[in-house]
Design a protein around this motif. Structure first.
Motif, PDB file in Angstrom:
ATOM      1  N   UNK A  38      39.367  81.382 -62.151  1.00 30.21           N
ATOM      2  CA  UNK A  38      38.589  81.587 -61.428  1.00 30.21           C
ATOM      3  C   UNK A  38      38.509  81.537 -60.061  1.00 30.21           C
ATOM      4  N   UNK A  39      38.938  80.461 -59.159  1.00 30.18           N
ATOM      5  CA  UNK A  39      38.979  79.799 -58.588  1.00 30.18           C
ATOM      6  C   UNK A  39      40.336  80.298 -57.256  1.00 30.18           C
ATOM      7  N   UNK A  40      40.217  80.565 -56.475  1.00 31.30           N
ATOM      8  CA  UNK A  40      41.823  81.119 -55.696  1.00 31.30           C
ATOM      9  C   UNK A  40      42.122  79.223 -54.948  1.00 31.30           C
ATOM     10  N   UNK A  41      43.385  79.341 -54.894  1.00 26.91           N
ATOM     11  CA  UNK A  41      44.639  78.528 -54.489  1.00 26.91           C
ATOM     12  C   UNK A  41      44.693  79.010 -53.422  1.00 26.91           C
ATOM     13  N   UNK A  42      44.706  78.309 -52.354  1.00 30.65           N
ATOM     14  CA  UNK A  42      45.334  79.108 -50.758  1.00 30.65           C
ATOM     15  C   UNK A  42      46.529  77.454 -50.458  1.00 30.65           C
ATOM     16  N   UNK A  43      47.469  77.760 -49.861  1.00 28.76           N
ATOM     17  CA  UNK A  43      48.770  76.693 -49.120  1.00 28.76           C
ATOM     18  C   UNK A  43      47.907  76.939 -47.743  1.00 28.76           C
TER      19      UNK A  43
END
Length: 455
Positions: A38-43
């Motif tokens: 549920x944790x969004x990963x963003x570059x």
């Protein structure tokens, strides 16, 4: 909700550079999961005091812009070599007047040939930004993972502001070699790296290394700098790197001169690394010269970009009587050609004095190529019983391994490399995310695939 913001600024600005850290950053970002538990990963990238979401890490594919970016990267490397030349000449000057004149000449030349053109290129490249990234507001509780090589970046004040705004800072540490072995680098790089590590010591909330060996070194450094009690409030962990060569092109051709190296029946030993002092190429040449003197017909193929403090070594190779007979050197191989070398060599040799990981070892062994390496902790961590090790105090130790392997056909390791297993870049990226989140307390421990030698 906490978001994981994985920073890749240097690779974003220099997508054509393909050295070790750049390869890691590119592959981790390209395999970054959209979310974990549920944790969004963003570059993300940090440019001129602003945070951006990465839409496209690589170049746009527009010939003009891509060509300009490639030219800019080459010009930056040329500028660095010009600076290295100035440093060497400055060290030899004994007169203050001569040193001053040399400095003025260097500044004027650097301004005209490098600084001004690079600034113009940077302005033109600004037109690409809206297509490659978009503004991203930060939020309290975000975790910023400094994945890229940030010691030469200019975003330190902005990162500090993010921390004041409630963003956690996680530092990815590739190695501490400029601190522990400064003799292998130019004085300026050592100074820059020391300044960066001082900053990251004050700024980071946690440290993610690329090996257990480096993790332990980082923890020890922080205990010395901050004291055991203060270091105890921080967290330390590690993830391992993948092995795929992601820039291979299906239609690309292998360097013709390279293919000829492998066309004869003699065994070929491959060394893959940047040409620089800590990689210990002199030891390698010493060992092979001893093997050749004993009648060995083995070939040595050195592959790697030209780095720093290597003028004497390059002269030794270029003037060697075995050059292009049993000794070969390639300084600009594509991933396609490198794949060919890994696939056709008899063994990899890696005599480094010190490493943070040793990516060529994994790249080679994952393809079934057995490896001989210096007996240092990180190589033991990666290779375990599947590698052959030699003592750096005596080149004859490696020469003996080469001769024995050539005569018997039996690789001198305790276990067969065919039984060795390792993770890929997708799993490496997931490992980075999962272990980071576990340490910041956002997710429970996740069952992870362990490779054959993971502690």
């Amino acid at each position: 909700m906490t978001r994981l913001l994985v920073e890749c600024t240097h690779v974003f600005l220099h997508p054509k550079v393909n050295s070790g850290i750049q390869r890691v950053v590119r592959n981790v970002i390209n395999q970054l999961p959209d979310s974990v538990q549920g944790v969004e990963c963003i570059a993300v990238v940090m440019l001129k005091g602003k945070l951006y979401r990465v839409l496209q890490l690589g170049a746009l594919g527009i010939p003009f812009f891509d060509g300009l970016m490639t030219f800019g990267g080459r010009l930056e490397r040329l500028a660095h070599r010009f600076w290295q030349l100035h440093q060497r000449l400055d060290e030899r000057c004994t007169s203050k007047i001569a040193r001053r004149a040399l400095y003025v000449a260097y500044r004027l030349t650097a301004l005209a040939c490098f600084s001004v053109p690079l600034r113009l290129i940077e302005r033109v490249n600004q037109y690409q930004l809206p297509k490659r990234c978009s503004p991203l507001p930060h939020q309290p509780g975000d975790q910023l993972v400094l994945l890229d090589s940030s010691w030469h970046s200019d975003f330190f004040p902005f990162a500090e502001q993010l921390k004041r705004d409630g963003v956690g800072i996680v530092a990815v540490i590739y190695d501490l070699i400029p601190l522990t072995h400064p003799q292998f680098y130019d004085a300026r790089l050592v100074q820059v790296f020391n300044g960066w590590f001082d900053w990251i010591t004050r700024t980071a909330d946690g440290y993610m290394a690329i090996s257990a060996t480096v993790r332990d070194q980082v923890r020890e450094q922080l205990q010395q700098r901050l004291g055991p009690a203060n270091a105890e409030s921080l967290w330390f962990d590690y993830f391992h790197l993948g092995s795929e060569l992601d820039l291979r092109e299906a239609n690309a051709t292998v360097e013709p001169r390279l293919t000829r190296v492998f066309e004869t029946p003699e065994p070929v030993f491959l060394m893959v690394s940047t040409i620089e002092p800590r990689k210990n190429h002199d030891y390698l040449l010493d060992a092979f010269e001893r093997a050749w003197a004993c009648g060995s017909t083995a070939r040595l193929c050195i592959a790697g970009h030209i780095g720093w403090k290597c003028d004497a070594l390059l002269a030794r190779v270029r003037n060697h009587p075995q050059l292009n007979q049993r000794l070969f050197m390639f300084n600009d191989l594509s991933d396609t050609s490198l794949e060919h070398a890994y696939s056709h060599a008899s063994a990899l040799v890696f005599p480094s004095w010190v490493e943070g990981f040793g990516l060529p070892l994994v790249e080679a062994m994952q393809r079934g190529l057995p490896a001989m390496g210096s007996d240092i902790p990180i190589f033991r961590e990666i290779g375990g019983e599947f590698m052959a090790y030699f003592d750096l105090a005596e080149p004859q130790r490696l020469a003996d391994l080469i001769i024995a392997f050539e005569r018997t056909g039996q690789f001198p390791a305790a276990r067969d490399v065919a039984q060795w297993q390792w993770i890929g870049w997708r799993e490496a990226s997931a490992q980075l995310v999962e272990r980071t989140l576990r340490n910041v307390g956002q997710t429970p421990a996740v069952q992870e695939r362990q490779h054959a030698n993971c502690p």
